[in-house]
Design a protein around this motif. Structure first.
Motif, mmCIF file in Angstrom:
data_model
loop_
_atom_site.group_PDB
_atom_site.id
_atom_site.type_symbol
_atom_site.label_atom_id
_atom_site.label_comp_id
_atom_site.label_asym_id
_atom_site.label_seq_id
_atom_site.Cartn_x
_atom_site.Cartn_y
_atom_site.Cartn_z
ATOM 1 N N PRO A 63 0.485 -1.294 -0.046
ATOM 2 C CA PRO A 63 -0.346 0.083 0.009
ATOM 3 C C PRO A 63 0.615 1.249 -0.082
ATOM 4 O O PRO A 63 2.060 1.074 0.530
ATOM 5 C CB PRO A 63 -0.641 -0.410 1.208
ATOM 6 C CG PRO A 63 -0.405 -1.259 1.728
ATOM 7 C CD PRO A 63 0.809 -2.176 1.438
ATOM 8 N N VAL A 64 0.626 2.093 -0.600
ATOM 9 C CA VAL A 64 1.008 3.654 -0.943
ATOM 10 C C VAL A 64 0.447 4.538 0.148
ATOM 11 O O VAL A 64 -0.990 4.643 -0.448
ATOM 12 C CB VAL A 64 1.428 3.790 -1.984
ATOM 13 C CG1 VAL A 64 2.048 5.779 -1.913
ATOM 14 C CG2 VAL A 64 2.176 3.333 -2.916
ATOM 15 N N GLU A 65 0.555 5.279 0.952
ATOM 16 C CA GLU A 65 0.401 5.862 1.762
ATOM 17 C C GLU A 65 0.418 7.603 1.021
ATOM 18 O O GLU A 65 1.915 8.256 1.059
ATOM 19 C CB GLU A 65 0.123 5.899 3.071
ATOM 20 C CG GLU A 65 1.194 5.964 3.723
ATOM 21 C CD GLU A 65 1.315 5.706 5.170
ATOM 22 O OE1 GLU A 65 1.233 5.387 5.494
ATOM 23 O OE2 GLU A 65 2.436 5.703 6.079
ATOM 24 N N ARG A 66 0.055 8.556 1.030
ATOM 25 C CA ARG A 66 0.677 10.485 1.516
ATOM 26 C C ARG A 66 -0.446 10.948 2.759
ATOM 27 O O ARG A 66 -1.696 10.819 2.933
ATOM 28 C CB ARG A 66 -0.177 10.952 -0.447
ATOM 29 C CG ARG A 66 0.069 12.313 -0.192
ATOM 30 C CD ARG A 66 -0.397 12.557 -1.231
ATOM 31 N NE ARG A 66 0.326 13.349 -2.157
ATOM 32 C CZ ARG A 66 -0.381 12.608 -3.432
ATOM 33 N NH1 ARG A 66 -1.047 12.582 -3.384
ATOM 34 N NH2 ARG A 66 0.808 12.605 -4.243
ATOM 35 N N ASP A 67 0.146 11.382 3.416
ATOM 36 C CA ASP A 67 -0.221 12.281 4.307
ATOM 37 C C ASP A 67 -0.925 10.676 5.437
ATOM 38 O O ASP A 67 -1.688 11.906 6.089
ATOM 39 C CB ASP A 67 -0.865 13.807 4.467
ATOM 40 C CG ASP A 67 0.251 14.439 3.152
ATOM 41 O OD1 ASP A 67 1.174 14.356 4.017
ATOM 42 O OD2 ASP A 67 -0.301 14.806 3.003
ATOM 43 N N GLY A 68 -0.099 9.592 5.200
ATOM 44 C CA GLY A 68 -1.169 8.397 6.531
ATOM 45 C C GLY A 68 -2.252 8.090 5.609
ATOM 46 O O GLY A 68 -2.439 7.396 6.972
ATOM 47 N N ALA A 69 -2.411 8.902 5.015
ATOM 48 C CA ALA A 69 -3.688 8.344 4.256
ATOM 49 C C ALA A 69 -3.494 7.399 2.467
ATOM 50 O O ALA A 69 -3.239 7.522 1.917
ATOM 51 C CB ALA A 69 -4.830 9.092 3.778
ATOM 52 N N VAL A 70 -3.782 5.877 3.284
ATOM 53 C CA VAL A 70 -3.991 5.206 2.031
ATOM 54 C C VAL A 70 -4.253 5.646 -0.177
ATOM 55 O O VAL A 70 -4.791 6.155 0.871
ATOM 56 C CB VAL A 70 -4.092 3.921 1.694
ATOM 57 C CG1 VAL A 70 -4.166 2.953 0.439
ATOM 58 C CG2 VAL A 70 -3.311 2.911 2.921
ATOM 59 N N VAL A 71 -3.293 6.069 -0.337
ATOM 60 C CA VAL A 71 -3.644 6.001 -1.675
ATOM 61 C C VAL A 71 -3.330 5.296 -3.170
ATOM 62 O O VAL A 71 -4.244 5.406 -4.593
ATOM 63 C CB VAL A 71 -2.956 8.035 -2.291
ATOM 64 C CG1 VAL A 71 -3.060 8.878 -1.395
ATOM 65 C CG2 VAL A 71 -1.820 7.101 -2.002
ATOM 66 N N GLY A 72 -3.657 4.330 -2.850
ATOM 67 C CA GLY A 72 -3.406 2.844 -3.891
ATOM 68 C C GLY A 72 -2.355 1.853 -2.985
ATOM 69 O O GLY A 72 -1.725 2.313 -1.991
ATOM 70 N N ARG A 73 -1.307 1.307 -4.567
ATOM 71 C CA ARG A 73 -1.005 0.637 -3.566
ATOM 72 C C ARG A 73 0.539 0.333 -5.358
ATOM 73 O O ARG A 73 0.183 1.500 -6.564
ATOM 74 C CB ARG A 73 -1.520 -0.986 -4.034
ATOM 75 C CG ARG A 73 -2.110 -1.808 -5.657
ATOM 76 C CD ARG A 73 -2.589 -2.637 -5.290
ATOM 77 N NE ARG A 73 -3.192 -3.291 -6.099
ATOM 78 C CZ ARG A 73 -3.764 -4.117 -6.950
ATOM 79 N NH1 ARG A 73 -3.628 -5.502 -6.380
ATOM 80 N NH2 ARG A 73 -3.566 -4.751 -8.103
ATOM 81 N N VAL A 74 1.317 0.036 -5.206
ATOM 82 C CA VAL A 74 2.228 -0.329 -6.063
ATOM 83 C C VAL A 74 2.387 -2.057 -6.360
ATOM 84 O O VAL A 74 3.434 -2.573 -4.827
ATOM 85 C CB VAL A 74 3.326 0.630 -5.766
ATOM 86 C CG1 VAL A 74 4.700 -0.289 -6.786
ATOM 87 C CG2 VAL A 74 3.419 1.704 -5.592
ATOM 88 N N THR A 75 3.100 -2.529 -7.254
ATOM 89 C CA THR A 75 2.580 -3.982 -7.334
ATOM 90 C C THR A 75 4.354 -4.307 -7.418
ATOM 91 O O THR A 75 5.349 -3.802 -8.036
ATOM 92 C CB THR A 75 1.755 -4.472 -8.021
ATOM 93 O OG1 THR A 75 2.091 -4.009 -9.786
ATOM 94 C CG2 THR A 75 -0.283 -3.746 -8.118
ATOM 95 N N LEU A 76 4.132 -5.752 -7.568
ATOM 96 C CA LEU A 76 5.729 -6.230 -7.627
ATOM 97 C C LEU A 76 5.672 -6.342 -9.420
ATOM 98 O O LEU A 76 7.313 -5.555 -9.808
ATOM 99 C CB LEU A 76 5.471 -8.044 -7.609
ATOM 100 C CG LEU A 76 7.520 -7.929 -7.089
ATOM 101 C CD1 LEU A 76 8.102 -6.951 -6.156
ATOM 102 C CD2 LEU A 76 6.824 -9.738 -6.218
ATOM 103 N N ASP A 77 4.507 -6.377 -10.291
ATOM 104 C CA ASP A 77 4.553 -6.845 -11.850
ATOM 105 C C ASP A 77 4.924 -5.203 -12.363
ATOM 106 O O ASP A 77 6.214 -5.512 -13.112
ATOM 107 C CB ASP A 77 3.421 -6.892 -12.210
ATOM 108 C CG ASP A 77 3.241 -8.373 -11.873
ATOM 109 O OD1 ASP A 77 4.582 -8.845 -11.789
ATOM 110 O OD2 ASP A 77 1.831 -8.419 -11.904
#
Lengths: 244, 311
Positions: B287-301
């Motif tokens: 998961p990726v967060e900005r200022d503590g709020a999750v904004v999406g994800r980054v996958t291994l692919d």
């Protein structure tokens, strides 16, 4: 430090008493004086002899410091490097000449009195100050010197603001050696009529009065020890200040 | 803008720096990287005329460096070196204020500037202003050295292996600080290092020097993806290349919608951080967060796709 805290004021008081109130010591020196001879030197005031003695040493050391440090600065510049061996030879020569010989040679030129003594003390004091100043100026921290150049100090500013302050503790060691040597050497100045504490010692030697010799020797010795100590303190303070 | 124009330095018939031409834009960090003896330090020292070039010219904002006396030129160019070179007998405040004082700034302006810089380098002015350099830690001495170089708001800041004497953890912090401060002040910096990792981490542009010649000058990504010579490739290191490339890409570039579990990473972390996190915790997405709020994800692919892209 503890011992110094007690010993230092004690020695200062002893010295002051010897110079200002010599009569107090009559019972101490009496056994050393020949039968019927005076115990305490009274031909001139010990205070004025001390001041004149210290004055001679101060004048000679100041002159030697000015010349030796200037010379050291010149030979530690890139342009003056070639003159370093020559300067070393000259200052070494000053030290090689026995002070008595300098006195003897200077009397015909300068007459009797303080002049020849000043010359002898000056020549004798050059070497330690010069050698230490050269060491001080050639062992400055290279990164500090590089930074001093890099941030835009010109030659003069580097010398005055960085090199001299950083070399000062090492220079002071040389000055201290020179002062202590001069304090002792100045006594023989009395042989050519310079007013120094040597007068007391020589008077003692001429009349076989050991009391005089000890009295004069003790005062010169105490001056040397206390001035040496004061300069050591000053150096330590400077080294602490530069974080050395 | 700094223009280096066919600058050459010859020692005993050998070109230590050989006709180097290079331009650095205002407000950027250019890192000159090379092995020892590559001429990188000589190149840097010719910019503020600590070494005089044998031929060629350097222009700062269009003006030749030969138009000014060297020591006056140097007051306009910040200079920070390995082992800081602070004046050991001057307090931190006097060290930092050295160049402003040379430029005859009024006393209270110098004091304000010193406090401002100490604060910028996270050192409490009240606590550090009156200390001597010997009373500081290595990292603090280094920060004061850089602060001194920045004090007069110079047109250009030259740094010669400024972090070389620091241990790895403090070095990484010092590099982050430099990046942050450079962004805040908009300074133009030229930095010399032998460490390609540092070059890639800090540089907007990386210039690679080999035997006096500039062999490649480009963005870190270009240097990694398309090394111009085998020497550059060696400097980058074959095994490290994909990881170095990933370290340049922030998560914000590849973030996508979708679920992911576990500990989140901030958007300004790099793909290398994300890859490491995936491998270590056995996840295929973080998961990726900005200022503590999750904004999406980054996958291994997605990470793999970016690593393969330029290989």
């Amino acid at each position: 430090m503890r011992i110094g805290a007690i010993l230092r004021p004690a020695l200062v008081l002893l010295l002051l008493a010897l110079v200002l109130k010599p009569a107090w010591f009559t019972p101490v020196f009496a056994p050393l004086a020949p039968e019927g001879a005076p115990v305490i030197y009274a031909r001139s005031s010990l205070l004025s002899l001390s001041l004149s003695h210290l004055g001679l040493v101060a004048a000679a050391t100041t002159a030697a410091t000015l010349v030796a440090v200037t010379l050291a600065i010149l030979v530690t510049r890139q342009a003056g490097e070639a003159f370093r061996p020559l300067s070393r030879t000259i200052t070494n020569l000053g030290q090689t000449f026995p002070p008595v010989a300098v006195l003897a040679l200077a009397v015909p030129a300068l007459g009797f009195g303080a002049g020849p003594t000043l010359v002898a003390l000056f020549l004798y004091g050059l070497l330690p100050i010069f050698e230490n100043a050269v060491t001080g100026f050639s062992t400055l921290p290279p990164t500090t010197m590089e930074a001093a150049r890099g941030i835009g100090l010109n030659r003069w500013q580097r010398l005055v603001q960085v090199e001299v302050p950083l070399a000062l503790p090492v220079m002071l060691t040389g000055i201290r050696l020179s002062v202590v040597i001069s304090l002792g050497t100045a006594t023989i100045g009395s042989t050519v009529a310079a007013r120094t504490l040597g007068e007391v010692i020589i008077a003692g030697l001429l009349t076989s009065n050991t009391a005089y010799v000890v009295q004069g020797g003790l005062i010169v010795g105490l001056f040397a020890v206390l001035i040496y100590d004061a300069l050591v303190q000053l150096e330590a303070h400077l080294v602490r200040r530069t974080g050395g | 803008m700094i223009e280096i124009d066919r600058i050459t330095k010859t020692y005993d018939g050998v070109n230590v720096v050989d006709a180097v031409t290079m331009t650095a834009e205002t407000g950027t960090i250019t890192v000159i990287v090379g092995t020892s003896g590559s001429g990188k330090t000589t190149l840097l020292r010719m910019i503020n005329r600590l070494e005089e070039p044998s031929s060629g010219e350097v222009r700062i904002n269009g003006m030749s460096t030969r138009a000014t006396k060297p020591h006056l030129l140097r007051r306009r160019i910040g200079y920070a070196i390995q082992g800081h070179g602070l004046f050991p007998h001057h307090t931190v405040a006097r060290n930092i204020g050295a160049v402003p004082k040379l430029l005859n700034w009024p006393k209270d302006r110098i004091r304000t500037r010193v406090d401002e810089l100490l604060a910028l380098f996270s050192m409490d002015p009240a606590q550090f202003r009156d200390r001597l350099p010997a009373e500081l830690s290595g990292g603090q001495q280094q920060r004061v050295g850089v602060a001194r170089a920045l004090a007069s708001r110079p047109d250009l800041l030259l740094m010669d292996e400024p972090f070389g004497a620091l241990d790895p953890i403090i070095r990484a912090r010092a590099q982050d600080d430099l990046r942050r401060i450079q962004k805040a002040l908009g300074s133009t910096i030229m930095l010399v290092t032998h460490d390609m990792e540092e070059a890639i981490r800090l540089g907007d542009r990386v210039a690679v020097m080999d035997s006096g010649r500039l062999v490649q000058h480009g963005t870190p990504a270009e240097i990694i993806a398309r090394p111009a010579t085998t020497f550059v490739a060696d400097m980058v290191g074959d095994v490290e290349r994909p990881l170095r490339l990933l370290s340049l890409i922030p998560l914000s570039e590849v973030v996508e919608d979708g679920p992911a579990t576990g500990k989140a990473l901030p958007v300004d972390a790099s793909l290398r951080d994300a890859l490491s996190s995936c491998l270590w915790t056995g996840r295929t997405a973080v998961p990726v967060e900005r200022d503590g709020a999750v904004v999406g994800r980054v996958t291994l692919d997605a990470i793999r796709a970016r690593a393969e892209l330029r290989a």
